[in-house]
Design a protein around this motif. Structure first.
Motif, PDB file in Angstrom:
ATOM      1  N   LEU A  51      13.361   8.033  -5.583  1.00  0.00           N
ATOM      2  CA  LEU A  51      12.190   8.295  -4.764  1.00  0.00           C
ATOM      3  C   LEU A  51      11.074   7.280  -5.009  1.00  0.00           C
ATOM      4  O   LEU A  51      10.654   7.069  -6.153  1.00  0.00           O
ATOM      5  CB  LEU A  51      11.677   9.715  -5.076  1.00  0.00           C
ATOM      6  CG  LEU A  51      10.418  10.196  -4.391  1.00  0.00           C
ATOM      7  CD1 LEU A  51      10.598  10.237  -2.883  1.00  0.00           C
ATOM      8  CD2 LEU A  51      10.047  11.587  -4.912  1.00  0.00           C
ATOM      9  N   ASP A  52      10.609   6.652  -3.919  1.00  0.00           N
ATOM     10  CA  ASP A  52       9.457   5.752  -4.004  1.00  0.00           C
ATOM     11  C   ASP A  52       8.179   6.586  -3.937  1.00  0.00           C
ATOM     12  O   ASP A  52       8.198   7.738  -3.479  1.00  0.00           O
ATOM     13  CB  ASP A  52       9.512   4.747  -2.857  1.00  0.00           C
ATOM     14  CG  ASP A  52       8.550   3.577  -3.067  1.00  0.00           C
ATOM     15  OD1 ASP A  52       7.936   3.496  -4.153  1.00  0.00           O
ATOM     16  OD2 ASP A  52       8.422   2.753  -2.146  1.00  0.00           O
ATOM     17  N   ILE A  53       7.065   6.019  -4.376  1.00  0.00           N
ATOM     18  CA  ILE A  53       5.784   6.728  -4.291  1.00  0.00           C
ATOM     19  C   ILE A  53       5.108   6.448  -2.955  1.00  0.00           C
ATOM     20  O   ILE A  53       4.640   7.350  -2.277  1.00  0.00           O
ATOM     21  CB  ILE A  53       4.848   6.327  -5.453  1.00  0.00           C
ATOM     22  CG1 ILE A  53       5.414   6.817  -6.789  1.00  0.00           C
ATOM     23  CG2 ILE A  53       3.451   6.914  -5.230  1.00  0.00           C
ATOM     24  CD1 ILE A  53       4.612   6.371  -7.994  1.00  0.00           C
ATOM     25  N   ASN A  54       5.062   5.168  -2.567  1.00  0.00           N
ATOM     26  CA  ASN A  54       4.382   4.782  -1.333  1.00  0.00           C
ATOM     27  C   ASN A  54       5.293   4.989  -0.137  1.00  0.00           C
ATOM     28  O   ASN A  54       6.193   4.194   0.131  1.00  0.00           O
ATOM     29  CB  ASN A  54       3.956   3.313  -1.409  1.00  0.00           C
ATOM     30  CG  ASN A  54       2.927   3.074  -2.495  1.00  0.00           C
ATOM     31  OD1 ASN A  54       2.075   3.922  -2.743  1.00  0.00           O
ATOM     32  ND2 ASN A  54       3.004   1.932  -3.140  1.00  0.00           N
ATOM     33  N   LEU A  55       5.067   6.073   0.570  1.00  0.00           N
ATOM     34  CA  LEU A  55       5.880   6.421   1.734  1.00  0.00           C
ATOM     35  C   LEU A  55       4.960   6.706   2.922  1.00  0.00           C
ATOM     36  O   LEU A  55       3.834   7.165   2.734  1.00  0.00           O
ATOM     37  CB  LEU A  55       6.734   7.664   1.439  1.00  0.00           C
ATOM     38  CG  LEU A  55       7.756   7.545   0.308  1.00  0.00           C
ATOM     39  CD1 LEU A  55       8.320   8.921  -0.030  1.00  0.00           C
ATOM     40  CD2 LEU A  55       8.882   6.592   0.690  1.00  0.00           C
ATOM     41  N   PRO A  56       5.421   6.456   4.129  1.00  0.00           N
ATOM     42  CA  PRO A  56       4.594   6.761   5.301  1.00  0.00           C
ATOM     43  C   PRO A  56       4.460   8.275   5.493  1.00  0.00           C
ATOM     44  O   PRO A  56       5.414   9.019   5.300  1.00  0.00           O
ATOM     45  CB  PRO A  56       5.384   6.132   6.462  1.00  0.00           C
ATOM     46  CG  PRO A  56       6.797   6.070   5.968  1.00  0.00           C
ATOM     47  CD  PRO A  56       6.711   5.841   4.495  1.00  0.00           C
ATOM     48  N   GLY A  57       3.276   8.709   5.815  1.00  0.00           N
ATOM     49  CA  GLY A  57       3.077  10.138   6.078  1.00  0.00           C
ATOM     50  C   GLY A  57       2.646  10.922   4.862  1.00  0.00           C
ATOM     51  O   GLY A  57       1.645  11.630   4.885  1.00  0.00           O
ATOM     52  N   GLN A  58       3.379  10.807   3.762  1.00  0.00           N
ATOM     53  CA  GLN A  58       3.027  11.497   2.522  1.00  0.00           C
ATOM     54  C   GLN A  58       3.531  10.687   1.346  1.00  0.00           C
ATOM     55  O   GLN A  58       4.471   9.893   1.475  1.00  0.00           O
ATOM     56  CB  GLN A  58       3.625  12.902   2.495  1.00  0.00           C
ATOM     57  CG  GLN A  58       5.141  12.951   2.511  1.00  0.00           C
ATOM     58  CD  GLN A  58       5.673  14.374   2.472  1.00  0.00           C
ATOM     59  OE1 GLN A  58       5.011  15.290   2.017  1.00  0.00           O
ATOM     60  NE2 GLN A  58       6.883  14.561   2.972  1.00  0.00           N
ATOM     61  N   ASP A  59       2.907  10.867   0.181  1.00  0.00           N
ATOM     62  CA  ASP A  59       3.349  10.085  -0.969  1.00  0.00           C
ATOM     63  C   ASP A  59       4.516  10.770  -1.678  1.00  0.00           C
ATOM     64  O   ASP A  59       4.836  11.925  -1.419  1.00  0.00           O
ATOM     65  CB  ASP A  59       2.196   9.807  -1.939  1.00  0.00           C
ATOM     66  CG  ASP A  59       1.594  11.077  -2.523  1.00  0.00           C
ATOM     67  OD1 ASP A  59       2.355  12.039  -2.761  1.00  0.00           O
ATOM     68  OD2 ASP A  59       0.379  11.113  -2.743  1.00  0.00           O
ATOM     69  N   GLY A  60       5.133  10.017  -2.570  1.00  0.00           N
ATOM     70  CA  GLY A  60       6.300  10.519  -3.280  1.00  0.00           C
ATOM     71  C   GLY A  60       5.998  11.687  -4.191  1.00  0.00           C
ATOM     72  O   GLY A  60       6.865  12.540  -4.432  1.00  0.00           O
ATOM     73  N   PHE A  61       4.768  11.749  -4.714  1.00  0.00           N
ATOM     74  CA  PHE A  61       4.401  12.868  -5.581  1.00  0.00           C
ATOM     75  C   PHE A  61       4.487  14.183  -4.802  1.00  0.00           C
ATOM     76  O   PHE A  61       5.049  15.172  -5.284  1.00  0.00           O
ATOM     77  CB  PHE A  61       2.981  12.681  -6.128  1.00  0.00           C
ATOM     78  CG  PHE A  61       2.767  11.411  -6.882  1.00  0.00           C
ATOM     79  CD1 PHE A  61       3.660  11.005  -7.854  1.00  0.00           C
ATOM     80  CD2 PHE A  61       1.653  10.618  -6.639  1.00  0.00           C
ATOM     81  CE1 PHE A  61       3.461   9.828  -8.575  1.00  0.00           C
ATOM     82  CE2 PHE A  61       1.440   9.453  -7.352  1.00  0.00           C
ATOM     83  CZ  PHE A  61       2.348   9.050  -8.312  1.00  0.00           C
ATOM     84  N   THR A  62       3.906  14.180  -3.604  1.00  0.00           N
ATOM     85  CA  THR A  62       3.932  15.380  -2.768  1.00  0.00           C
ATOM     86  C   THR A  62       5.359  15.752  -2.402  1.00  0.00           C
ATOM     87  O   THR A  62       5.752  16.925  -2.441  1.00  0.00           O
ATOM     88  CB  THR A  62       3.112  15.163  -1.488  1.00  0.00           C
ATOM     89  OG1 THR A  62       1.764  14.819  -1.835  1.00  0.00           O
ATOM     90  CG2 THR A  62       3.108  16.409  -0.618  1.00  0.00           C
ATOM     91  N   LEU A  63       6.147  14.739  -2.051  1.00  0.00           N
ATOM     92  CA  LEU A  63       7.533  14.982  -1.671  1.00  0.00           C
ATOM     93  C   LEU A  63       8.330  15.553  -2.837  1.00  0.00           C
ATOM     94  O   LEU A  63       9.154  16.461  -2.660  1.00  0.00           O
ATOM     95  CB  LEU A  63       8.171  13.681  -1.178  1.00  0.00           C
ATOM     96  CG  LEU A  63       9.550  13.788  -0.525  1.00  0.00           C
ATOM     97  CD1 LEU A  63       9.513  14.735   0.659  1.00  0.00           C
ATOM     98  CD2 LEU A  63      10.023  12.416  -0.074  1.00  0.00           C
ATOM     99  N   CYS A  64       8.075  15.049  -4.039  1.00  0.00           N
ATOM    100  CA  CYS A  64       8.792  15.543  -5.219  1.00  0.00           C
ATOM    101  C   CYS A  64       8.453  17.014  -5.462  1.00  0.00           C
ATOM    102  O   CYS A  64       9.325  17.814  -5.818  1.00  0.00           O
ATOM    103  CB  CYS A  64       8.444  14.701  -6.440  1.00  0.00           C
ATOM    104  SG  CYS A  64       9.445  15.092  -7.900  1.00  0.00           S
ATOM    105  N   ARG A  65       7.199  17.380  -5.270  1.00  0.00           N
ATOM    106  CA  ARG A  65       6.818  18.788  -5.444  1.00  0.00           C
ATOM    107  C   ARG A  65       7.531  19.675  -4.422  1.00  0.00           C
ATOM    108  O   ARG A  65       7.949  20.793  -4.740  1.00  0.00           O
ATOM    109  CB  ARG A  65       5.300  18.937  -5.330  1.00  0.00           C
ATOM    110  CG  ARG A  65       4.526  18.291  -6.489  1.00  0.00           C
ATOM    111  CD  ARG A  65       3.042  18.609  -6.420  1.00  0.00           C
ATOM    112  NE  ARG A  65       2.319  17.919  -7.483  1.00  0.00           N
ATOM    113  CZ  ARG A  65       1.687  16.758  -7.331  1.00  0.00           C
ATOM    114  NH1 ARG A  65       1.679  16.173  -6.135  1.00  0.00           N
ATOM    115  NH2 ARG A  65       1.072  16.190  -8.348  1.00  0.00           N
TER     116      ARG A  65
END
Length: 221
Positions: A51-65
């Motif tokens: 998982l990358d951190i810089n993603l379009p729409g939402q960051d990787g931290f949010t996605l990981c949660r």
């Protein structure tokens, strides 16, 4: 074959990762950003997520949660962001490991194996079998056609790793990390010595050609 889901918005990097993983015997799936987290996980059924951190729409931290709210799949952050605060937030959001770009393929593969081993180690069967060969992990014994012999710790670990990836090449770097993960430096020749001793033992029960050397790559059975 273990499957890895790549969540990376730069197509060139994602394709490069996919090639590295496939060359190592993994199945690789690239998330194109469409669909929700639940849908992509259910559809691809990965064993691990990069998982990358810089993603379009939402960051990787949010996605990981979000992933953590759904399941306990292992997540390794692979990102160009390298501050200690980035690493701390990645781990606090549920990440299992944090690797910065540019990455070195052998190190990345070794870290992936370490995470997968930690997650799945408890579920490993006590006995592994391959083409009539039985490896009893509890007794540290390998058997073939009525003959058997005891293995040393490193000999068993090497054979176990090759059994788990039967038909695929296991890199020397991965084996070194698997055998001596707590050591800062191990002479590359030490692995060669262990493999040679294992081959000599296997030859005694009719398995002289079991372990194949793939020059510049590693070993396979």
């Amino acid at each position: 074959m273990e499957k890895i889901l790549i969540v990376e918005d730069e197509e060139e990097i994602a394709c490069g990762l996919s090639s590295v993983l496939k060359n190592q015997g993994y199945a690789a799936v690239i998330w194109d950003g469409r669909g929700g987290v639940r849908e992509i996980i259910e559809e691809s059924a990965p064993d691990l997520i990069l998982l990358d951190i810089n993603l379009p729409g939402q960051d990787g931290f949010t996605l990981c949660r979000e992933i953590r709210n759904l399941c306990s799949l292992p997540v390794i952050f692979l990102t160009g962001r390298s501050t200690s605060m980035d690493e701390l937030e990645a781990l606090q959001s549920g990440g299992d490991d944090f690797i910065t770009k540019p990455y070195k393929a052998p190190i990345l593969l070794a870290r992936i194996q370490t995470v997968l081993r930690r997650v799945k180690g408890a579920g490993r069967p006590a006995v592994l079998e391959y083409r009539g060969i039985t490896l009893d992990l509890g007794a540290a014994r390998v058997s073939y056609r009525g003959e058997s012999l005891e293995l040393g710790r490193n000999e068993q670990k090497i054979l176990c790793r090759l059994f788990e990836h039967a038909g695929n090449i296991v890199s020397r770097e991965e084996l070194v990390d698997y055998l001596w993960e707590n050591q800062i430096y191990i002479d590359d020749n030490t692995l060669s010595v262990n493999v040679r001793r294992l081959r000599e033992k296997l030859a005694a029960i009719g398995l002289s050609g079991l372990i194949q050397t793939k020059r510049g790559m590693g070993y396979k059975i």
